[in-house]
Design an enzyme around this catalytic site. Structure first.
Site, PDB file in Angstrom:
ATOM      1  N   GLU A  94      -3.103   2.351   7.282  1.00  0.00           N
ATOM      2  CA  GLU A  94      -4.293   2.981   6.700  1.00  0.00           C
ATOM      3  C   GLU A  94      -4.746   2.076   5.573  1.00  0.00           C
ATOM      4  O   GLU A  94      -4.034   1.902   4.577  1.00  0.00           O
ATOM      5  CB  GLU A  94      -3.955   4.376   6.175  1.00  0.00           C
ATOM      6  N   CYS A 124      -7.637   8.528  -0.960  1.00  0.00           N
ATOM      7  CA  CYS A 124      -8.144   7.689   0.127  1.00  0.00           C
ATOM      8  C   CYS A 124      -9.332   8.338   0.817  1.00  0.00           C
ATOM      9  O   CYS A 124     -10.086   7.651   1.524  1.00  0.00           O
ATOM     10  CB  CYS A 124      -7.042   7.416   1.140  1.00  0.00           C
TER      11      CYS A 124
END
Length: 509
Positions: free
Chosen positions: A245, A282
């Protein structure tokens, strides 16, 4: 040459707290990986695995006070936030244990011979087996949920894969404490301590991804760091899966009708989402497409009031603080970019929240304004104001992959009138999770959750949150015409383990 020391640092002051460890040598990385590899057989029994995961959750709960104190000292995230994150982490471990007990993740399929089929079908039995040792690279912004005891570790252990964690330099003392807690839980079930390895240092991270006994890797962090590891994983003599990620802008589209109905509520909600955790999520909304005109003006007024009332905060470390201050300054200097609330340095060790505005037409081309389409880690967002719907489509067409994409619609649009359906269709190719009339911060740990998305938000199509995260660490194997006595118990006709399976085309629970 002596190994470099690893220091725990207080981000509130920038001062070193204590030396925690030393950076691992190549020999020490090799020893950790080999110890993990040797522990594979201890995870073979699903009952032992699930009991281990539950014990890990229990041990984390028992050690909560000390863990929270250390985590706060190293991250400045605050006891309230960290207590909630640790509770989420315990839940995640127990949810993985439930998954192991159920056994559906093994994906058992049995097809008996069928000579009448074209072509004829032999006896085939298929299920999934663990890949082997998994390398986990910790994230800075979630010292529990995406670090040593986080989702990558929990799902890998659930799959039957030992883990070697590369500790994040932002919370090394906490990493050492948590590793001890997990090893204590492992010992309760006769599992060797090597089932959870821990190494420190940049070179250790690269040595880890290249080790021939490492079978897969999970990463949460920057595009630059993640891409380097991704490329290293692919360049190995035997390439391995790398589930990374890397970064996400998390666009938000606000229709003119939605702003007309509830501009003030949307502005306040946006402020809360973009400043949550000092903007260090995020899934922070980093780009917002909002209408020009009176309704958009009302939205910006609400956003301005809410962000102006947000106090300065401490970022996870001073490097991130410096990057944030320089990043917002560079963006603010671009032509036609305004700062209704100027983000930047809030003090010697803090940053202040703010937002930038720009005409959406500036983002439809390919010039220096492309910088506004890159993630800026911290409490800032970019509000691009559009004059007509074509500008929305032009900007969306230029976006890279994201973890999330959000649309705010009016009541009539949610009922199927107007552009709601089309906007959802436009956002779906951009993200792994699409939200309507909400905010992306907050990722529920649930079976249907998907936390991933097109590159660069992630390097694969998998999720790092939710039950299907375990699939990253498994591979399918089919046995053909294998005598019953030689088959693994998972694939035998009498189903001695009571597993859910597909048996001659019928789903059996």
């Amino acid at each position: 040459m002596a190994a470099a020391p690893v220091w725990s640092v207080d981000p509130r002051t920038g001062k070193q707290r204590e030396q925690v460890a030393v950076e691992a040598t190549a020999q020490e990385v090799d020893a950790a990986v080999r110890a993990a590899h040797a522990a594979r057989s201890a995870l073979a029994d699903r009952a032992v695995r699930s009991a281990f995961l539950r014990s890990a959750a229990d041990e984390l709960q028992a050690a909560e006070d000390g863990l929270i104190e250390t985590a706060d000292a190293e991250t400045a995230l605050g006891p309230v936030r960290l207590t909630g994150e640790l509770a989420r982490t315990r839940y995640q471990l127990r949810a993985c244990a439930d998954l192991v007990d159920e056994g559906a993740f093994l994906d058992v399929v049995i097809d008996h011979p069928d000579d009448t089929a074209t072509p004829p079908v032999p006896d085939l039995r298929r299920y999934k087996v663990p890949l082997g040792v998994v390398a986990v690279y910790s994230a800075s912004n979630f010292p529990f949920a995406f670090s040593v005891p986080g989702g990558d570790t929990a799902s890998a252990l659930a799959a039957g894969c030992p883990v070697v964690v590369k500790a994040h330099p932002g919370h090394p003392a906490l990493s050492e404490l948590v590793a001890k807690v997990l090893r204590r839980a492992a010992a309760r079930h006769g599992i060797p301590a090597g089932v959870l390895g821990l190494v420190h240092g940049f070179e250790a991270g690269t040595d880890l991804i290249r080790h021939p006994l490492v079978a897969a890797a999970g990463f949460t962090g920057s595009v630059r760091g993640g891409r380097a590891l991704f490329d290293a994983a692919a360049a190995r003599p035997a390439p391995i899966p790398f589930h990374g990620e890397l970064g996400s802008l998390n666009p938000v589209v606000i229709t003119e009708a939605a702003a007309g109905e509830r501009a003030e509520a949307i502005g306040a909600g946006l402020a809360g989402s973009m400043t949550l955790g000092v903007g260090q999520f995020c899934v922070k909304p980093g780009l917002v497409l909002a209408p020009s005109g009176p309704s958009g003006d009302r939205l910006l007024k609400s956003l301005t009031e809410a962000v102006s009332n947000t106090g300065a905060g401490v970022l996870l470390d001073h490097r991130m603080r410096d990057n944030f201050v320089s990043g917002v300054a560079e963006r603010a200097q671009l032509p036609d970019v305004d700062s209704p609330v100027t983000p930047g340095a809030g003090g010697e060790h803090t940053v202040s929240a703010g937002f930038l505005t720009v005409p959406a037409s500036r983002l439809a081309g390919g010039d220096a304004h492309d910088l506004l389409l890159e993630e800026c880690f911290g409490p800032v967002t970019v509000v691009a104001r559009y004059d007509d719907e074509s500008e929305v489509g032009a900007v969306l067409s230029r976006l890279p992959g994201n973890l999330t994409a959000t649309v705010h619609l009016s009541e009539a649009e949610t009922a199927g009138e107007g552009r709601g359906t089309q906007l959802l269709a436009d956002l779906t190719p951009l993200a792994g999770r699409v939200l309507v009339n909400g905010w992306p911060t907050g990722v529920a740990v649930a079976p249907a959750q998907h936390h991933g998305g097109p590159y660069p938000s992630s390097t694969s199509t998998s999720t790092s949150v939710g039950g299907t995260a375990v699939e990253r660490w498994l591979r399918p194997v089919a046995y053909q015409n294998t005598p019953e006595a030689l088959l693994p118990p998972e694939l035998r006709d009498d189903n001695p383990l009571g597993l859910p399976r597909r048996f001659d085309g019928r789903l059996e629970r």
